[in-house]
Design a protein around this motif. Structure first.
Motif, short mmCIF file in Angstrom:
data_model
loop_
_atom_site.label_atom_id
_atom_site.label_comp_id
_atom_site.label_asym_id
_atom_site.label_seq_id
_atom_site.Cartn_x
_atom_site.Cartn_y
_atom_site.Cartn_z
N GLN A 138 44.59 5.87 -3.12
CA GLN A 138 44.04 6.96 -3.93
C GLN A 138 43.07 6.42 -4.97
O GLN A 138 42.00 6.99 -5.20
CB GLN A 138 45.18 7.73 -4.60
N ARG A 139 43.43 5.28 -5.59
CA ARG A 139 42.55 4.69 -6.58
C ARG A 139 41.23 4.24 -5.94
O ARG A 139 40.15 4.45 -6.50
CB ARG A 139 43.25 3.50 -7.24
N PHE A 140 41.32 3.65 -4.76
CA PHE A 140 40.11 3.21 -4.05
C PHE A 140 39.21 4.39 -3.73
O PHE A 140 37.99 4.34 -3.90
CB PHE A 140 40.51 2.48 -2.76
N LEU A 141 39.81 5.50 -3.25
CA LEU A 141 39.01 6.67 -2.86
C LEU A 141 38.33 7.30 -4.06
O LEU A 141 37.17 7.73 -3.98
CB LEU A 141 39.90 7.69 -2.14
N TYR A 142 39.03 7.39 -5.19
CA TYR A 142 38.41 7.94 -6.39
C TYR A 142 37.26 7.06 -6.87
O TYR A 142 36.23 7.56 -7.33
CB TYR A 142 39.44 8.11 -7.51
N ARG A 143 37.42 5.74 -6.78
CA ARG A 143 36.35 4.84 -7.21
C ARG A 143 35.14 4.96 -6.29
O ARG A 143 33.99 4.91 -6.74
CB ARG A 143 36.86 3.40 -7.24
N ARG A 144 35.38 5.10 -4.99
CA ARG A 144 34.28 5.34 -4.05
C ARG A 144 33.54 6.62 -4.41
O ARG A 144 32.31 6.67 -4.46
CB ARG A 144 34.80 5.43 -2.62
N GLU A 145 34.33 7.68 -4.68
CA GLU A 145 33.73 8.97 -5.05
C GLU A 145 32.90 8.83 -6.31
O GLU A 145 31.80 9.39 -6.41
CB GLU A 145 34.85 10.00 -5.26
N ALA A 146 33.40 8.05 -7.28
CA ALA A 146 32.68 7.87 -8.54
C ALA A 146 31.33 7.19 -8.31
O ALA A 146 30.31 7.59 -8.90
CB ALA A 146 33.52 7.06 -9.52
N ARG A 147 31.29 6.17 -7.46
CA ARG A 147 30.03 5.47 -7.19
C ARG A 147 29.00 6.41 -6.55
O ARG A 147 27.83 6.44 -6.95
CB ARG A 147 30.28 4.27 -6.26
N LEU A 148 29.45 7.16 -5.55
CA LEU A 148 28.53 8.08 -4.86
C LEU A 148 28.09 9.21 -5.78
O LEU A 148 26.93 9.64 -5.76
CB LEU A 148 29.20 8.64 -3.61
N LEU A 149 29.02 9.74 -6.56
CA LEU A 149 28.70 10.85 -7.46
C LEU A 149 27.70 10.44 -8.53
O LEU A 149 26.81 11.22 -8.90
CB LEU A 149 29.98 11.39 -8.12
N LYS A 150 27.83 9.23 -9.04
CA LYS A 150 26.89 8.76 -10.07
C LYS A 150 25.46 8.76 -9.53
O LYS A 150 24.53 9.25 -10.19
CB LYS A 150 27.28 7.37 -10.56
N ARG A 151 25.27 8.24 -8.32
CA ARG A 151 23.93 8.21 -7.73
C ARG A 151 23.43 9.62 -7.42
O ARG A 151 22.26 9.93 -7.62
CB ARG A 151 23.94 7.34 -6.48
N LEU A 152 24.34 10.47 -6.93
CA LEU A 152 23.95 11.85 -6.62
C LEU A 152 23.55 12.60 -7.88
O LEU A 152 22.52 13.30 -7.89
CB LEU A 152 25.11 12.56 -5.92
N GLU A 153 24.33 12.47 -8.93
CA GLU A 153 23.99 13.16 -10.19
C GLU A 153 22.66 12.66 -10.74
O GLU A 153 21.86 13.46 -11.27
CB GLU A 153 25.11 12.96 -11.21
#
Length: 391
Positions: free
Chosen positions: A157-172
């Protein structure tokens, strides 16, 4: 001016979550400005749009992770991994891009797009580059994902949230860079997204309804404190875990707390006064029945709609500082503290006082006036003049 409001879930009139309440407030404000607004997105299964004449429905879709089957979750994860999209955006890839392109063409022509949050815009990013756009950032999503990762108990779960954070930062970053203007729901989110200039962004003070709610004079109080929310949503869960784990143990044993809303299976409290009541038929009546409202947010960005609603009702409250993000004016019957022991004492004092609600109409008027002014400022960047707005 004709705007396309592109969102994941179109309004159905239920206003069952803070996201839906915020969307309704923003769409209403856009229309009060004089703009014609067509909404594009999916409907919840079994629901119909509240304004079908001005809504383009792409189909019915349930995007909730907590109620999805294990197979559905694995499918979303596999598609996200293969496509490089965020988990939240890949859920919306239920129809092909060409179908959406044709739906936009049929509903148009448009003068600009309002891209409502990152989910839909991230799923179909290339569809919205031919016209000027305004981006509505409900939250700083990559920061919320990092907070969720820090609170996660499992490695996966921690890995998936961190992946989401990396992608979301670039998308935002991309969505903000492409947008003519960015609306956030909290002042501090403007700097977090890198658009703190007044020429680039504005924070929207929201309301939960078009008209100020009635003053609850002589209300019937059935419990000491009441909370309502979607506790399966991780930022809300973080706040509730803090409240139950660090505040509630300091409350006296006969202090009665009622908690409404979706409850995760592992959520519990040993305090004898805590009662989980699930879904309630009338959320307004439920929250008005409490002597004091705890506003317990400890994570997340954007604005807490429950805070705004509490202030509109004029109810006594005790709030963390995080629960007050996006709020410029504090009512006199709100106590602010982040220390768990002090929070518990303030709740007991407010419950013992059994104070009636104060008039929240001034707060509502102030929020609505500022909302309309900032919406107008954003629309000017798309060529919508104040003369048109006044007309």
């Amino acid at each position: 001016m004709h705007l396309l409001f592109a969102t994941s879930i179109v309004p159905d009139g239920a206003l069952g979550s803070g996201y839906e309440i915020a969307n309704a407030a923003i769409i209403d404000a856009l229309r009060r400005s004089g703009a014609r607004v067509t909404v594009l997105g999916f409907c919840w299964p079994g629901k119909q749009p509240s304004d079908p004449q001005n809504t383009v429905v792409l189909g019915q879709l349930d995007v909730r992770t907590d109620t999805a089957s294990a197979g559905q979750k694995f499918g979303w994860l596999a598609k996200a991994t293969l496509s490089g999209l965020t988990f939240s955006s890949v859920k919306l890839r239920a129809v092909p891009a060409d179908q959406i392109r044709q739906a936009i063409k049929k509903a148009g022509p448009f003068d600009g797009y309002v891209l409502n949050s990152v989910q839909f815009a991230g799923a179909f990013e290339n569809l919205f580059e031919n016209l000027p756009s305004i981006f509505v950032a409900h939250n700083v999503e990559h920061q919320s994902a990092l907070e969720n990762a820090a609170a996660a108990t499992g490695l996966l779960q921690r890995f998936l949230y961190r992946r989401e954070a990396r992608l979301l930062k670039r998308l935002e970053e991309r969505l903000c860079a492409k947008a003519r203007f960015v609306f956030t729901l909290a002042e501090e989110d403007r700097a977090a997204l890198g658009v703190e200039s007044d020429e680039r962004s504005a924070a929207l003070p929201l309301v939960t309804r078009a008209k100020a709610p009635r003053l609850a004079v002589g209300r019937r109080i059935d419990c000491d404190a009441a909370l309502i929310g979607t506790w399966t949503w991780q930022p809300n869960r973080i706040g509730l875990d803090w409240f139950l784990g660090e505040v509630v143990p300091h409350l006296r044993k006969d202090f009665r707390i009622r908690i409404a809303g979706s409850r995760p299976a592992d959520l519990a409290s040993l305090h004898p006064g805590v009662e989980f009541v699930g879904r309630v038929p009338d959320a307004e009546a439920f929250i008005r029945s409490a002597a004091v409202v705890p506003l317990i947010s400890r994570a997340g960005t954007g604005v807490q709609l429950k805070t705004i609603e509490t202030f509109e009702f004029g109810l006594p409250s005790v709030a963390t500082r995080n629960a007050l993000r996006g709020i410029d004016h504090l009512p006199k019957n709100c106590v602010v503290c982040d220390d768990p022991v002090a929070f518990a004492r303030a709740l007991e004092q407010a419950a013992d006082a059994r104070s009636d609600a104060i008039d929240g109409s001034a707060f509502h008027r102030r929020q609505l006036s500022a909302l309309d002014a900032r919406i107008a400022r954003g629309l000017e960047t798309l060529g919508h003049s104040r003369h048109e707005i006044a007309a």
